[in-house]
Scaffold this motif. Structure first.
Motif, PDB file in Angstrom:
ATOM      1  N   GLY A 145      45.518 -13.890  -8.093  1.00  0.00           N
ATOM      2  CA  GLY A 145      45.781 -14.270  -9.513  1.00  0.00           C
ATOM      3  C   GLY A 145      47.208 -14.646 -10.054  1.00  0.00           C
ATOM      4  N   GLN A 146      48.156 -14.158  -9.119  1.00  0.00           N
ATOM      5  CA  GLN A 146      49.586 -14.475  -9.180  1.00  0.00           C
ATOM      6  C   GLN A 146      49.687 -15.714  -8.615  1.00  0.00           C
ATOM      7  N   GLN A 147      49.100 -16.098  -7.547  1.00  0.00           N
ATOM      8  CA  GLN A 147      49.116 -17.501  -6.907  1.00  0.00           C
ATOM      9  C   GLN A 147      48.633 -18.618  -8.004  1.00  0.00           C
ATOM     10  N   GLN A 148      47.567 -18.325  -8.503  1.00  0.00           N
ATOM     11  CA  GLN A 148      47.092 -19.089  -9.171  1.00  0.00           C
ATOM     12  C   GLN A 148      47.922 -19.420 -10.754  1.00  0.00           C
ATOM     13  N   ARG A 149      48.675 -18.193 -11.016  1.00  0.00           N
ATOM     14  CA  ARG A 149      49.585 -18.543 -12.210  1.00  0.00           C
ATOM     15  C   ARG A 149      50.928 -19.374 -11.587  1.00  0.00           C
ATOM     16  N   VAL A 150      51.144 -19.270 -10.357  1.00  0.00           N
ATOM     17  CA  VAL A 150      52.179 -20.193  -9.822  1.00  0.00           C
ATOM     18  C   VAL A 150      51.871 -21.665  -9.963  1.00  0.00           C
ATOM     19  N   ALA A 151      50.366 -21.832  -9.467  1.00  0.00           N
ATOM     20  CA  ALA A 151      49.822 -23.054  -9.690  1.00  0.00           C
ATOM     21  C   ALA A 151      49.859 -23.661 -11.121  1.00  0.00           C
ATOM     22  N   ILE A 152      49.742 -22.975 -11.957  1.00  0.00           N
ATOM     23  CA  ILE A 152      49.750 -23.168 -13.330  1.00  0.00           C
ATOM     24  C   ILE A 152      51.139 -23.580 -13.690  1.00  0.00           C
ATOM     25  N   ALA A 153      51.974 -22.917 -13.415  1.00  0.00           N
ATOM     26  CA  ALA A 153      53.511 -23.216 -13.717  1.00  0.00           C
ATOM     27  C   ALA A 153      53.798 -24.394 -13.114  1.00  0.00           C
ATOM     28  N   ARG A 154      53.587 -24.739 -11.638  1.00  0.00           N
ATOM     29  CA  ARG A 154      53.829 -25.893 -11.173  1.00  0.00           C
ATOM     30  C   ARG A 154      53.199 -27.092 -11.811  1.00  0.00           C
ATOM     31  N   ALA A 155      51.813 -27.077 -12.403  1.00  0.00           N
ATOM     32  CA  ALA A 155      51.433 -28.128 -13.096  1.00  0.00           C
ATOM     33  C   ALA A 155      52.162 -28.497 -14.204  1.00  0.00           C
ATOM     34  N   LEU A 156      52.547 -27.385 -15.191  1.00  0.00           N
ATOM     35  CA  LEU A 156      53.296 -27.309 -16.310  1.00  0.00           C
ATOM     36  C   LEU A 156      54.799 -27.833 -16.139  1.00  0.00           C
ATOM     37  N   ALA A 157      55.490 -27.741 -14.777  1.00  0.00           N
ATOM     38  CA  ALA A 157      56.492 -28.147 -14.607  1.00  0.00           C
ATOM     39  C   ALA A 157      56.602 -29.951 -14.627  1.00  0.00           C
ATOM     40  N   MET A 158      55.567 -30.283 -14.627  1.00  0.00           N
ATOM     41  CA  MET A 158      55.494 -31.827 -14.510  1.00  0.00           C
ATOM     42  C   MET A 158      55.655 -32.345 -16.145  1.00  0.00           C
ATOM     43  N   ASP A 159      55.663 -31.643 -16.852  1.00  0.00           N
ATOM     44  CA  ASP A 159      55.519 -32.014 -18.468  1.00  0.00           C
ATOM     45  C   ASP A 159      54.166 -32.606 -18.689  1.00  0.00           C
ATOM     46  N   PRO A 160      53.083 -32.325 -18.218  1.00  0.00           N
ATOM     47  CA  PRO A 160      51.920 -32.994 -18.426  1.00  0.00           C
ATOM     48  C   PRO A 160      51.460 -33.193 -19.859  1.00  0.00           C
TER      49      PRO A 160
END
Ligand SMILES: Nc1ncnc2c1ncn2[C@@H]1O[C@H](COP(=O)(O)OP(=O)(O)OP(=O)(O)O)[C@@H](O)[C@H]1O
Ligand SMILES: [Mg+2]
Length: 247
Positions: A145-160
């Protein structure tokens, strides 16, 4: 919902060899809208997601993002693709990079941010997904669950402009599903445009503006969650719902 369209698919058809996997797909996702895609295995949900940011080519039809058709290839495509973040069932984090590095890398490489600036932004986002204290750990030291939240943070970091989720909680143990869905609900409340393939019907009911039901490569229903769950029109949807609401 009368909103500006952000993602527009018109008459999209896709084949894998002889297999017609997307049939005459018309789908508009407005800015700030949350669309949940459901349907039986093999109905084309993942292919549809991948088509939205041209990880897949299509045989006919058009895909447009914020009013601009997605180019076939090249740098213009890379630029537009970066405007749509994608979160998969498997988190795809770099195992030999820390959480902070995982969230920062593409900001530097794709967005051209300075390292310090990228790390500042990463820490903000990690805080937002509840992982501020884990920035210096490696993915293997985190729960699913924590890894998936990292993946979400990583996606958000691109300001999509939009985020696509393809079964983001399917690989998680039950007790971790909610922490990921809660982050997604929060994003929805903040007005993020989201397309979410999921079997989590509670999420669809509580967070989606629309539920799109697919079968055999077609969109069979596209309605509000309330309408879809209480009064599905098609036999395919009735059958699908009776199966998944039972288990
Ligand atoms: N790379 C590929 N090459 C050939 N056929 C493929 C490929 N990817 C998917 N397919 C086929 O296309 C159809 C749609 O697949 P897709 O993965 O989009 O379904 P799905 O709705 O996401 O299913 P699931 O719920 O199992 O994830 C299926 O019949 C699948 O076998
Ligand atoms: Mg799939």
């Amino acid at each position: 919902m009368a909103v500006d369209p952000l993602i527009e698919l018109r008459d999209v058809n896709k084949y894998y060899g002889d297999l017609h996997v997307l049939r005459d797909i018309d789908l508009t996702v407005g800015k700030g809208e949350v669309v949940v895609i459901v349907g039986p295995s093999g109905s084309g949900k993942s292919t549809l997601c991948r088509t939205i940011n041209r990880l897949e080519t299509v045989e006919s039809g058009t895909v447009a993002l914020d009013g601009r058709p997605l180019p076939e290839e090249g740098r213009a495509l890379a630029r537009l693709r970066a405007e749509v973040g994608m979160v998969f069932q498997s988190f795809n984090l770099f195992a030999h990079r820390t959480v902070l590095q995982n969230v920062s890398l593409a900001q530097v490489k794709v967005r051209g941010r300075k390292k310090g600036e990228a790390e500042r932004r990463s820490r903000e986002l990690l805080d937002r997904v509840g992982l501020a204290a884990h920035a210096d750990k490696y993915p293997a030291q985190l729960s699913g669950g924590q890894q998936q939240r990292v993946a979400i943070a990583r996606a958000l970091a691109m300001d999509p402009k939009a985020l696509l989720f393809d079964e983001p909680t399917s690989a998680l143990d039950p007790e971790m599903i909610n922490e990921v869905l809660e982050v997604m609900r929060q994003l929805a409340r903040e007005g993020m445009t989201m397309v979410v393939v999921t079997h989590e019907m509670g999420f669809a009911r509580s967070a989606a503006h629309r539920v799109v039901f697919m079968a055999d490569g077609r969109i069979v229903e596209d309605r509000t969650p309330e309408e879809f769950f209480t009064n599905p029109h098609s036999d395919r949807a009735k059958d699908f719902l009776s199966k998944i609401l039972k288990h």
